[in-house]
Design a protein around this motif. Structure first.
Motif, PDB file in Angstrom:
ATOM      1  N   ARG A   1      18.692 -98.594   1.283  1.00 15.73           N
ATOM      2  CA  ARG A   1      19.806 -99.511   1.033  1.00 15.73           C
ATOM      3  C   ARG A   1      19.425-100.946   1.385  1.00 15.73           C
ATOM      4  N   ASP A   2      18.801-101.125   2.532  1.00 15.54           N
ATOM      5  CA  ASP A   2      18.403-102.465   2.966  1.00 15.54           C
ATOM      6  C   ASP A   2      17.343-103.053   2.035  1.00 15.54           C
ATOM      7  N   VAL A   3      16.376-102.218   1.626  1.00 18.22           N
ATOM      8  CA  VAL A   3      15.296-102.690   0.751  1.00 18.22           C
ATOM      9  C   VAL A   3      15.851-103.141  -0.597  1.00 18.22           C
ATOM     10  N   LEU A   4      16.689-102.315  -1.217  1.00 20.19           N
ATOM     11  CA  LEU A   4      17.249-102.663  -2.523  1.00 20.19           C
ATOM     12  C   LEU A   4      18.180-103.870  -2.426  1.00 20.19           C
ATOM     13  N   LYS A   5      18.966-103.926  -1.370  1.00 19.94           N
ATOM     14  CA  LYS A   5      19.887-105.057  -1.215  1.00 19.94           C
ATOM     15  C   LYS A   5      19.131-106.366  -1.090  1.00 19.94           C
ATOM     16  N   GLU A   6      18.036-106.361  -0.330  1.00 20.97           N
ATOM     17  CA  GLU A   6      17.243-107.576  -0.187  1.00 20.97           C
ATOM     18  C   GLU A   6      16.592-107.966  -1.500  1.00 20.97           C
ATOM     19  N   GLN A   7      16.071-106.986  -2.236  1.00 17.61           N
ATOM     20  CA  GLN A   7      15.466-107.285  -3.531  1.00 17.61           C
ATOM     21  C   GLN A   7      16.486-107.900  -4.483  1.00 17.61           C
ATOM     22  N   LEU A   8      17.694-107.385  -4.451  1.00 16.99           N
ATOM     23  CA  LEU A   8      18.741-107.887  -5.337  1.00 16.99           C
ATOM     24  C   LEU A   8      19.237-109.262  -4.903  1.00 16.99           C
TER      25      LEU A   8
ATOM     26  N   TYR B   1      15.971 -99.711 -11.939  1.00 17.48           N
ATOM     27  CA  TYR B   1      15.636 -99.062 -10.672  1.00 17.48           C
ATOM     28  C   TYR B   1      14.404 -98.174 -10.844  1.00 17.48           C
ATOM     29  N   GLU B   2      13.361 -98.468 -10.061  1.00 19.77           N
ATOM     30  CA  GLU B   2      12.141 -97.662 -10.062  1.00 19.77           C
ATOM     31  C   GLU B   2      12.040 -96.881  -8.749  1.00 19.77           C
ATOM     32  N   PRO B   3      12.117 -95.572  -8.792  1.00 15.94           N
ATOM     33  CA  PRO B   3      11.913 -94.780  -7.580  1.00 15.94           C
ATOM     34  C   PRO B   3      10.410 -94.676  -7.307  1.00 15.94           C
ATOM     35  N   ILE B   4       9.858 -95.680  -6.672  1.00 15.30           N
ATOM     36  CA  ILE B   4       8.402 -95.743  -6.488  1.00 15.30           C
ATOM     37  C   ILE B   4       7.884 -94.499  -5.774  1.00 15.30           C
ATOM     38  N   TRP B   5       8.681 -93.953  -4.881  1.00 16.68           N
ATOM     39  CA  TRP B   5       8.317 -92.774  -4.122  1.00 16.68           C
ATOM     40  C   TRP B   5       8.145 -91.528  -4.985  1.00 16.68           C
ATOM     41  N   ALA B   6       8.666 -91.572  -6.207  1.00 18.10           N
ATOM     42  CA  ALA B   6       8.629 -90.393  -7.076  1.00 18.10           C
ATOM     43  C   ALA B   6       7.731 -90.573  -8.288  1.00 18.10           C
ATOM     44  N   ILE B   7       7.050 -91.732  -8.389  1.00 13.23           N
ATOM     45  CA  ILE B   7       6.225 -92.017  -9.560  1.00 13.23           C
ATOM     46  C   ILE B   7       4.797 -91.550  -9.310  1.00 13.23           C
ATOM     47  N   GLY B   8       4.286 -90.711 -10.202  1.00 14.74           N
ATOM     48  CA  GLY B   8       2.918 -90.238 -10.067  1.00 14.74           C
ATOM     49  C   GLY B   8       2.819 -88.731 -10.189  1.00 14.74           C
ATOM     50  N   PRO B   9       1.609 -88.219 -10.473  1.00 14.44           N
ATOM     51  CA  PRO B   9       1.415 -86.773 -10.646  1.00 14.44           C
ATOM     52  C   PRO B   9       1.808 -85.985  -9.399  1.00 14.44           C
ATOM     53  N   GLY B  10       2.486 -84.871  -9.605  1.00 19.08           N
ATOM     54  CA  GLY B  10       2.823 -83.978  -8.509  1.00 19.08           C
ATOM     55  C   GLY B  10       4.020 -84.378  -7.683  1.00 19.08           C
ATOM     56  N   LYS B  11       4.667 -85.488  -8.026  1.00 21.50           N
ATOM     57  CA  LYS B  11       5.825 -85.940  -7.259  1.00 21.50           C
ATOM     58  C   LYS B  11       7.118 -85.503  -7.936  1.00 21.50           C
ATOM     59  N   THR B  12       8.146 -85.275  -7.132  1.00 25.79           N
ATOM     60  CA  THR B  12       9.424 -84.779  -7.650  1.00 25.79           C
ATOM     61  C   THR B  12      10.334 -85.948  -8.022  1.00 25.79           C
ATOM     62  N   PRO B  13      10.759 -86.040  -9.285  1.00 28.60           N
ATOM     63  CA  PRO B  13      11.631 -87.145  -9.688  1.00 28.60           C
ATOM     64  C   PRO B  13      13.021 -86.984  -9.106  1.00 28.60           C
ATOM     65  N   PRO B  14      13.782 -88.067  -9.015  1.00 27.00           N
ATOM     66  CA  PRO B  14      15.155 -87.975  -8.499  1.00 27.00           C
ATOM     67  C   PRO B  14      16.031 -87.162  -9.429  1.00 27.00           C
ATOM     68  N   ASP B  15      17.009 -86.466  -8.839  1.00 21.55           N
ATOM     69  CA  ASP B  15      17.922 -85.686  -9.663  1.00 21.55           C
ATOM     70  C   ASP B  15      19.098 -86.549 -10.107  1.00 21.55           C
ATOM     71  N   GLN B  16      20.003 -85.951 -10.840  1.00 20.87           N
ATOM     72  CA  GLN B  16      21.136 -86.685 -11.410  1.00 20.87           C
ATOM     73  C   GLN B  16      22.009 -87.307 -10.330  1.00 20.87           C
ATOM     74  N   ALA B  17      22.213 -86.573  -9.245  1.00 25.56           N
ATOM     75  CA  ALA B  17      23.058 -87.088  -8.165  1.00 25.56           C
ATOM     76  C   ALA B  17      22.433 -88.320  -7.519  1.00 25.56           C
ATOM     77  N   TYR B  18      21.108 -88.307  -7.363  1.00 29.15           N
ATOM     78  CA  TYR B  18      20.434 -89.456  -6.746  1.00 29.15           C
ATOM     79  C   TYR B  18      20.516 -90.681  -7.667  1.00 29.15           C
TER      80      TYR B  18
ATOM     81  N   LYS C   1      23.929 -92.143  -7.427  1.00 24.82           N
ATOM     82  CA  LYS C   1      24.102 -92.847  -6.154  1.00 24.82           C
ATOM     83  C   LYS C   1      23.463 -94.235  -6.198  1.00 24.82           C
ATOM     84  N   ILE C   2      22.249 -94.304  -6.733  1.00 25.74           N
ATOM     85  CA  ILE C   2      21.550 -95.591  -6.806  1.00 25.74           C
ATOM     86  C   ILE C   2      22.267 -96.538  -7.763  1.00 25.74           C
ATOM     87  N   GLY C   3      22.632 -96.027  -8.944  1.00 22.95           N
ATOM     88  CA  GLY C   3      23.312 -96.878  -9.914  1.00 22.95           C
ATOM     89  C   GLY C   3      24.602 -97.443  -9.367  1.00 22.95           C
ATOM     90  N   ALA C   4      25.370 -96.610  -8.671  1.00 22.36           N
ATOM     91  CA  ALA C   4      26.634 -97.059  -8.085  1.00 22.36           C
ATOM     92  C   ALA C   4      26.394 -98.107  -7.010  1.00 22.36           C
TER      93      ALA C   4
END
Length: 295
Positions: free
Chosen positions: A180-187, A203-220, A223-226
């Protein structure tokens, strides 16, 4: 309105040189992408969805020349410099600088700013500078703040030149506990003092980008969009983690997300970007949007 963006990165490099381009000779690549997509995109109502494609700079002129009359495609560039020309001031002393005035004069309508790869590059330069100066390691929060200030300068120049902006934000795995703090500061820093009517957030979920990583689900995603809409007062936000065939229908059902950012269209076998697959992703997404409207 929905927004479908395409970041073509450096997908023009031929396979024999380590790239993923099996689509066309490099001199014809940009024009071919426009020619192979613009007629199919005309079937969508411009009041419902907009399409922008961000090309490497060498391909901007061929892409722009391939645009037909009243094309639904906005051709954009992959960044602009943090300063620009002005009447009575600097007349163009920006060697290697892709200025907003230059890109707008060329015909670009939109620009991509703050992509995680751009942020990584700017952060790396700052760390190298500190290392070369022999100073103590700079805190990561100070690096983030400096990058956000530079990106704000780029956004200001783009808006001043009359360009639309897709501004990317996102947190790394290390930053997730304080997302929350990171995104708020970027914005707040990135958009400070800027007219926002022609800006969309990705919105780029950097933590989920790349082979073998789990992408965010619909709920996540919801939450981010809201949260982004809450911080920005309702600005449009799209999913920048990669709109593709596998998640198009899922993303279409996220109320707080207003579209997505496409990059590669094929991630196995003959990896690369293929116009027919790009159009299929859009069809899947827009069909999902229409289906969601009915319920």
């Amino acid at each position: 309105m929905k927004h479908i963006y395409l970041n073509l990165k450096r997908f023009d490099i031929p396979k024999e040189a380590g790239g993923v381009n099996a689509l066309a000779p490099i001199r014809e690549w940009g024009a071919k992408i426009i020619r192979d997509t613009q007629d199919a995109l005309r079937e969508y109502n411009r009041e419902d969805v907009e399409f922008a494609m961000y090309f490497p700079e060498a391909h901007l002129i061929p892409a722009l020349e391939a645009l037909g009359e009243n094309s639904p495609i906005q051709v954009g560039c992959q960044g602009v410099f943090r300063a620009d020309t002005e009447c009575g001031g600097n007349f163009g002393a920006f060697t290697t600088g892709r200025t907003a005035n230059a890109m707008r004069a060329l015909g670009c309508e939109s620009v991509l700013i703050g992509h995680c790869e751009e942020r990584r590059d700017k952060s790396g330069i700052m760390r190298e500078l500190m290392h070369s100066a022999g100073t103590p390691e700079i805190p990561e929060d100070a690096v983030r703040k400096a990058v956000n200030r530079i990106l704000n300068q780029e956004i200001r120049e783009a808006v001043r030149a009359g360009m639309k902006v897709l501004y990317c934000i996102g947190e790394s795995a290390e930053e997730q506990p304080v997302w929350r703090d990171v995104l708020k500061e970027q914005l707040e820093t990135g958009l400070a003092g800027v007219e926002r009517s022609e800006i969309t957030i990705a919105y780029e979920p950097i933590w989920a980008i790349g082979p073998g990583k789990t992408p965010p689900d619909q709920a996540y995603m919801e939450k981010i969009g809201a949260y982004v809409k809450e911080v920005t007062g309702g600005m449009d936000v799209v999913y920048g983690g990669g709109l593709k065939k596998e998640n198009a229908k899922l993303l279409a059902g996220v109320p707080s997300m207003d579209g997505g950012l496409i990059a590669l269209t094929r991630f196995s076998g003959e990896i690369g970007f293929y116009p027919e697959e790009y159009l299929e992703i859009i069809r899947l997404y827009m069909d999902g949007v229409e289906k969601d409207k009915k319920y």
